[in-house]
Design a protein around this motif. Structure first.
Motif, PDB file in Angstrom:
ATOM      1  N   ARG A   7      34.295 -20.254  -9.291  1.00  0.00           N
ATOM      2  CA  ARG A   7      33.113 -19.671  -8.655  1.00  0.00           C
ATOM      3  C   ARG A   7      33.482 -19.145  -7.274  1.00  0.00           C
ATOM      4  N   LYS A   8      33.189 -17.860  -7.033  1.00  0.00           N
ATOM      5  CA  LYS A   8      33.459 -17.230  -5.735  1.00  0.00           C
ATOM      6  C   LYS A   8      32.123 -16.801  -5.132  1.00  0.00           C
ATOM      7  N   LEU A   9      31.721 -17.472  -4.055  1.00  0.00           N
ATOM      8  CA  LEU A   9      30.433 -17.207  -3.419  1.00  0.00           C
ATOM      9  C   LEU A   9      30.457 -15.864  -2.689  1.00  0.00           C
ATOM     10  N   ILE A  10      29.406 -15.078  -2.890  1.00  0.00           N
ATOM     11  CA  ILE A  10      29.272 -13.780  -2.221  1.00  0.00           C
ATOM     12  C   ILE A  10      28.253 -13.884  -1.097  1.00  0.00           C
ATOM     13  N   ALA A  11      27.063 -14.385  -1.422  1.00  0.00           N
ATOM     14  CA  ALA A  11      25.990 -14.494  -0.425  1.00  0.00           C
ATOM     15  C   ALA A  11      25.149 -15.726  -0.728  1.00  0.00           C
ATOM     16  N   GLN A  12      24.570 -16.275   0.343  1.00  0.00           N
ATOM     17  CA  GLN A  12      23.759 -17.469   0.220  1.00  0.00           C
ATOM     18  C   GLN A  12      22.494 -17.285   1.042  1.00  0.00           C
ATOM     19  N   ASN A  13      21.381 -17.818   0.558  1.00  0.00           N
ATOM     20  CA  ASN A  13      20.114 -17.708   1.253  1.00  0.00           C
ATOM     21  C   ASN A  13      19.779 -19.076   1.863  1.00  0.00           C
ATOM     22  N   LYS A  14      20.312 -19.346   3.054  1.00  0.00           N
ATOM     23  CA  LYS A  14      20.095 -20.637   3.700  1.00  0.00           C
ATOM     24  C   LYS A  14      18.647 -20.796   4.159  1.00  0.00           C
ATOM     25  N   LYS A  15      18.022 -19.690   4.483  1.00  0.00           N
ATOM     26  CA  LYS A  15      16.639 -19.724   4.964  1.00  0.00           C
ATOM     27  C   LYS A  15      15.673 -20.201   3.878  1.00  0.00           C
ATOM     28  N   GLN A  42      33.666  -6.855  -2.653  1.00  0.00           N
ATOM     29  CA  GLN A  42      34.059  -6.800  -1.240  1.00  0.00           C
ATOM     30  C   GLN A  42      33.341  -7.875  -0.430  1.00  0.00           C
ATOM     31  N   GLY A  43      32.453  -8.622  -1.078  1.00  0.00           N
ATOM     32  CA  GLY A  43      31.762  -9.742  -0.439  1.00  0.00           C
ATOM     33  C   GLY A  43      30.599  -9.336   0.442  1.00  0.00           C
ATOM     34  N   ARG A  44      29.940  -8.237   0.086  1.00  0.00           N
ATOM     35  CA  ARG A  44      28.845  -7.746   0.931  1.00  0.00           C
ATOM     36  C   ARG A  44      27.541  -7.759   0.159  1.00  0.00           C
ATOM     37  N   ALA A  45      26.607  -8.578   0.637  1.00  0.00           N
ATOM     38  CA  ALA A  45      25.260  -8.624   0.060  1.00  0.00           C
ATOM     39  C   ALA A  45      24.383  -9.476   0.960  1.00  0.00           C
ATOM     40  N   SER A  46      23.070  -9.303   0.844  1.00  0.00           N
ATOM     41  CA  SER A  46      22.131 -10.095   1.623  1.00  0.00           C
ATOM     42  C   SER A  46      20.942 -10.481   0.738  1.00  0.00           C
ATOM     43  N   LEU A  47      20.655 -11.788   0.699  1.00  0.00           N
ATOM     44  CA  LEU A  47      19.543 -12.294  -0.107  1.00  0.00           C
ATOM     45  C   LEU A  47      18.317 -12.619   0.742  1.00  0.00           C
ATOM     46  N   ALA A  48      18.350 -12.285   2.024  1.00  0.00           N
ATOM     47  CA  ALA A  48      17.352 -12.749   2.989  1.00  0.00           C
ATOM     48  C   ALA A  48      15.903 -12.471   2.566  1.00  0.00           C
ATOM     49  N   ASP A  49      15.591 -11.272   2.133  1.00  0.00           N
ATOM     50  CA  ASP A  49      14.205 -10.915   1.807  1.00  0.00           C
ATOM     51  C   ASP A  49      13.939 -10.918   0.308  1.00  0.00           C
ATOM     52  N   LEU A 109      18.785 -18.142  -4.339  1.00  0.00           N
ATOM     53  CA  LEU A 109      19.478 -19.063  -3.446  1.00  0.00           C
ATOM     54  C   LEU A 109      20.917 -18.634  -3.173  1.00  0.00           C
ATOM     55  N   ALA A 110      21.620 -18.182  -4.208  1.00  0.00           N
ATOM     56  CA  ALA A 110      23.029 -17.832  -4.032  1.00  0.00           C
ATOM     57  C   ALA A 110      23.411 -16.741  -5.021  1.00  0.00           C
ATOM     58  N   LEU A 111      24.328 -15.881  -4.580  1.00  0.00           N
ATOM     59  CA  LEU A 111      24.890 -14.820  -5.415  1.00  0.00           C
ATOM     60  C   LEU A 111      26.380 -15.058  -5.462  1.00  0.00           C
ATOM     61  N   TYR A 112      26.963 -15.091  -6.657  1.00  0.00           N
ATOM     62  CA  TYR A 112      28.376 -15.442  -6.772  1.00  0.00           C
ATOM     63  C   TYR A 112      28.973 -14.863  -8.044  1.00  0.00           C
ATOM     64  N   PHE A 113      30.308 -14.877  -8.111  1.00  0.00           N
ATOM     65  CA  PHE A 113      31.015 -14.527  -9.327  1.00  0.00           C
ATOM     66  C   PHE A 113      31.443 -15.816 -10.003  1.00  0.00           C
ATOM     67  N   LYS A 114      31.135 -15.942 -11.290  1.00  0.00           N
ATOM     68  CA  LYS A 114      31.541 -17.108 -12.063  1.00  0.00           C
ATOM     69  C   LYS A 114      32.366 -16.599 -13.229  1.00  0.00           C
ATOM     70  N   ASP A 115      33.642 -16.932 -13.236  1.00  0.00           N
ATOM     71  CA  ASP A 115      34.584 -16.462 -14.259  1.00  0.00           C
ATOM     72  C   ASP A 115      34.547 -14.935 -14.391  1.00  0.00           C
ATOM     73  N   GLY A 116      34.454 -14.238 -13.250  1.00  0.00           N
ATOM     74  CA  GLY A 116      34.495 -12.782 -13.236  1.00  0.00           C
ATOM     75  C   GLY A 116      33.167 -12.090 -13.469  1.00  0.00           C
ATOM     76  N   ARG A 117      32.096 -12.831 -13.700  1.00  0.00           N
ATOM     77  CA  ARG A 117      30.783 -12.236 -13.948  1.00  0.00           C
ATOM     78  C   ARG A 117      29.838 -12.558 -12.798  1.00  0.00           C
ATOM     79  N   ALA A 118      29.049 -11.564 -12.393  1.00  0.00           N
ATOM     80  CA  ALA A 118      28.105 -11.762 -11.292  1.00  0.00           C
ATOM     81  C   ALA A 118      26.933 -12.612 -11.776  1.00  0.00           C
ATOM     82  N   LYS A 119      26.641 -13.668 -11.027  1.00  0.00           N
ATOM     83  CA  LYS A 119      25.542 -14.579 -11.356  1.00  0.00           C
ATOM     84  C   LYS A 119      24.703 -14.788 -10.105  1.00  0.00           C
TER      85      LYS A 119
END
Length: 159
Positions: A7-15, A42-49, A109-119
């Motif tokens: 699992r490779k984390l891209i973005a997280q919504n801590k708020k 490239q690791g760019r995303a925002s889950l804030a809103d 809550l979180a955006l990530y790649f799991k085994d190469g697939r965006a989840k």
């Protein structure tokens, strides 16, 4: 090219964890275009809103910002378009029933790649009141102070 594992984390919504009581979490796939995947790699995303809306037995992710791919051409995507979520029908039905209750919402809550697939990890949540937020911060601070005191005692015992 080797297949990705883990699992490779891209973005997280801590708020979201600060503003909501998390009742239940789900993992969903995303329907994305090629330039969106490249931008996410490239690791760019925002889950804030971001929020999830259920419409006719389909789940849609709104207001999640995936910036345009820098090397993209006319095939580039729009940054805040709505994206379809891939969930089982049973999960959608559960979410639909629970989200109809007053004060319940579905947040990412979180955006990530799991085994190469965006989840994306989404949660059924209930909004916190202002005093709940203060109470949560107080508990977190108390836990942190207790941990510091315990580690200081351990250090003194060793030395």
């Amino acid at each position: 090219m080797a297949k990705e594992k883990g699992r490779k984390l891209i973005a997280q919504n801590k708020k979201a964890r600060h503003d909501y009581h998390i009742l239940d979490t789900y993992e969903a796939g995303l329907v994305l275009t090629g330039t969106e995947v490249k931008s996410l790699r490239q690791g760019r995303a925002s889950l804030a809103d971001g929020f999830v809306q259920l419409d006719g037995h389909e789940a849609w992710l709104h207001n999640v910002h995936v910036p345009e791919y820098s090397q993209g051409t006319w095939t580039n995507h729009s940054a805040r378009r709505k994206r379809k979520l891939l969930l089982h029908r049973v999960e959608i039905d559960k979410l639909e029933a629970k989200s109809q209750e007053t004060g319940h919402t579905i947040v990412p809550l979180a955006l990530y790649f799991k085994d190469g697939r965006a989840k994306i990890e989404i949660a059924l949540a209930r909004g916190k009141k202002e005093y709940d937020k203060r109470q949560t911060l107080r508990e977190k601070q108390d836990r942190r102070e207790a941990e510091r005191a315990m580690s200081a005692i351990r250090r003194r015992q060793r030395g």
